[in-house]
Enzyme design. Structure first.
Site, PDB file in Angstrom:
ATOM      1  N   TYR A 276       0.740  -1.292   0.617  1.00 25.30           N
ATOM      2  CA  TYR A 276      -0.129   0.036  -0.018  1.00 25.30           C
ATOM      3  C   TYR A 276       0.695   1.419  -0.240  1.00 25.30           C
ATOM      4  CZ  TYR A 276      -2.955   3.703   1.639  1.00 25.30           C
ATOM      5  OH  TYR A 276      -4.083   5.161   1.749  1.00 25.30           O
TER       6      TYR A 276
ATOM      7  N   GLY B 126      -6.099   5.514   0.383  1.00 22.44           N
ATOM      8  CA  GLY B 126      -7.146   5.594   0.855  1.00 22.44           C
ATOM      9  C   GLY B 126      -8.113   4.370  -0.241  1.00 22.44           C
TER      10      GLY B 126
ATOM     11  N   HIS C  73      -3.016  16.455  -0.902  1.00 24.52           N
ATOM     12  CA  HIS C  73      -3.347  16.698   0.017  1.00 24.52           C
ATOM     13  C   HIS C  73      -3.175  18.147   0.839  1.00 24.52           C
ATOM     14  CE1 HIS C  73      -4.837  12.337  -0.508  1.00 24.52           C
ATOM     15  NE2 HIS C  73      -5.226  13.175   1.095  1.00 24.52           N
TER      16      HIS C  73
ATOM     17  N   ASN D  33       1.344  10.611   6.362  1.00 28.21           N
ATOM     18  CA  ASN D  33       1.412   9.888   7.233  1.00 28.21           C
ATOM     19  C   ASN D  33       0.799   9.262   8.405  1.00 28.21           C
ATOM     20  OD1 ASN D  33      -0.099   6.015   6.445  1.00 28.21           O
ATOM     21  ND2 ASN D  33      -1.448   8.128   7.026  1.00 28.21           N
TER      22      ASN D  33
ATOM     23  N   ARG E 121     -10.479  27.266  50.513  1.00 22.89           N
ATOM     24  CA  ARG E 121     -10.512  26.089  50.808  1.00 22.89           C
ATOM     25  C   ARG E 121     -10.472  24.786  50.025  1.00 22.89           C
ATOM     26  NH1 ARG E 121     -14.856  23.701  54.673  1.00 22.89           N
ATOM     27  NH2 ARG E 121     -16.095  25.330  53.698  1.00 22.89           N
TER      28      ARG E 121
END
Length: 507
Positions: A50, A57, A80, A192, A292
């Site tokens: 891949y 994708g 991108h 990525n 407090r």
């Protein structure tokens, strides 16, 4: 000079980000990266992997011809680079680049070491790619924002360099650097992963730890101003609640308050038999909760930041891309290490924690401003003429408004997954959105804390407590008064708020 190897500590990261410490790649790490690159090159020659010889994708089903493999990587970077919104400030881009380097030095990304070397040159020389805020869904990591970093590394896009926006090509030429040339899968390797959300998250963490420190100091000063009894921060009391954060905050408060002449001891004032006939006490037997219950309120915040540091450092020193190239097992693994859920969840928890801290500061500020509650100060800590002058009345509006915004922003991002990418990314982390919202909450908190400290030092002056404060709170008082003098006349305060913010953040 800090040498980068497989693990970087938080102190090193802080030094690199905030002090401009230069970095270098260790020879051993560079050698391991080269081995990983060589293995992947040989391994991929006759296999389908891949992002090397397939599309990305949902288009991973398409095989890419050998002559187009380099073009594939460049296309990923260019296609991108689609971010929108304001550019991230330089500090956050620096952190994102450092976080990306943190993945590369694990030597499981299959990149040529030249990419890591150029990334180091960008960090050391202050070359900051144009990275827009918006674009990441947090899985496959920060694709869009990291693509903008990659775009600059290949000599395209824009960078912020020497306080000017320039073309990446121009900045590289000015520094005698060459754009990175793709060797194998570097386009996917750069884009990525979770590095942008992790980088932003680390800066958020470092600032959140600072604001927590200031919240402790402010809370001690509050109790000094109110002449509180000291047993609320005692070791014995807080040890009865089995929470590390509560015990730590109480310990810090005892340390900060050491030597104070303003805080009472209950055993000296109320356990001595002197008040047996008293029907009504002028001094509060117990303080308001915002004074407090500080260990119980800030304790969970301390614990949250401790866990966030663990998660962020694990993420920083991890492999967060896909696929993962493992020389040891002679295999390439496909998975989802780019998924940002760990960071996203921590950023949501951090912003909730910092919002609660901000709410505490706002309530303490209200105590100082509200004369019918504190019974010792003029309304709005006004040292001028009542009715004619207004002290910090309007500044409180700003603190209240900003706190309300923090409360609204504290709604979780982690659970707002929206499927996209043709439903390939059918559940995502929204980690970068979560980190950016946490960033806004932390910035808001410093603004509220700035107004709070303005009120604190005014109260000290009105009550003439300067010489009775603890050594540490007196030091803070003196430092603030060097740039923010005592005032009674009405003047614009927006520049004072900004100067106080700079003091508190350390800028």
């Amino acid at each position: 000079m800090i040498t980068i190897s497989k693990y970087l500590h938080i102190k090193d990261i802080e030094s690199i980000l905030f002090n401009g410490e230069n970095i270098a790649l260790s020879p051993e790490t560079e050698s391991e990266m080269m081995q990983c690159f060589d293995f992947l090159k040989q391994f991929a020659s006759d296999k389908v992997i891949y992002g090397i010889n397939t599309g990305f994708g949902p288009m991973a089903q398409y095989r890419i011809d050998d002559q187009s493999l380099e073009e594939l990587q460049y296309n990923l970077i260019r296609s991108h680079s689609t971010g929108a919104g304001n550019p991230l400030p330089d500090l956050y881009v620096r952190a994102a680049m450092l976080a990306r380097l943190g993945t590369f030095v694990q030597a499981k990304s299959g990149i040529h070491p030249g990419l890591a070397r150029l990334l180091i040159e960008f960090i050391n020389r202050g070359i900051y790619p144009y990275v827009p805020e918006h674009g990441s869904v947090g899985a496959s990591g920060d694709l869009v924002q990291l693509a903008h970093i990659a775009l600059a590394l290949i000599g395209e896009g824009e960078v912020h360099f020497k306080n000017e926006w320039k073309s990446a090509k121009e900045a590289l030429e000015a520094e005698n650097l060459k754009p990175f040339a793709i060797h194998l899968r570097e386009g996917l390797a750069i884009t990525n992963g979770t590095s942008v959300m992790t980088g932003i998250g680390l800066i958020n963490l470092l600032y959140a730890k600072r604001i927590l420190d200031w919240a402790v100091v402010a809370s001690v000063m509050m109790n000094e101003i109110a002449s509180s009894y000291d047993d609320f921060m005692s070791e014995a009391l807080n040890a009865t609640k089995r929470h590390d954060g509560q015990a730590e905050i109480a310990r810090r408060m005892r340390q900060v308050s050491t030597g104070s002449q303003c805080i009472y001891k209950r055993e000296n004032e109320l356990y001595n038999g002197k008040h047996n006939g008293t029907k009504k006490f002028e001094h509060n037997i117990q303080s308001y909760y915002s004074l407090r219950c500080v260990p119980q309120i800030l304790g969970p915040i301390f614990d949250t930041l401790q866990n966030a540091e663990k998660v962020l450092m694990n993420e920083f020193n991890s492999v967060c891309d896909n696929p993962v190239v493992d020389v040891e097992t002679q295999n390439v693994y496909h998975g989802g290490n780019f998924h940002g859920d760990y960071v996203s969840f921590e950023m949501d928890k951090m912003k909730i924690a910092v919002t609660k801290l901000t709410m505490l500061a706002e309530r303490q500020l209200n105590y100082l401003c509200h004369d019918r509650i504190n019974k010792i100060l003029p309304p709005f800590v006004n040292l001028g003429t009542p009715g004619l002058n207004y002290g910090l009345q309007a500044a409180q509006f700003t603190a209240t408004s900003t706190t309300a915004e923090c409360q609204m922003l504290s709604n979780p991002m982690y659970v707002h997954s929206i499927p996209n990418n043709n439903d390939n990314q059918d559940i995502v982390s929204m980690g970068t959105n979560s980190a950016l919202i946490a960033k806004t909450v932390i910035e808001n908190s410093f603004q509220v804390m700035s107004i709070h400290f303005m009120a604190l030092v005014q109260a000290v002056d009105y009550l003439k407590l300067q010489d009775k404060l603890s050594e540490q709170t007196r030091k803070v008082y003196n430092e603030i008064r060097e740039f923010f003098p005592v005032f009674s006349d009405d003047t614009p305060k927006y520049k004072d708020i900004e100067r106080m913010r700079e003091y508190l953040t350390g800028k």
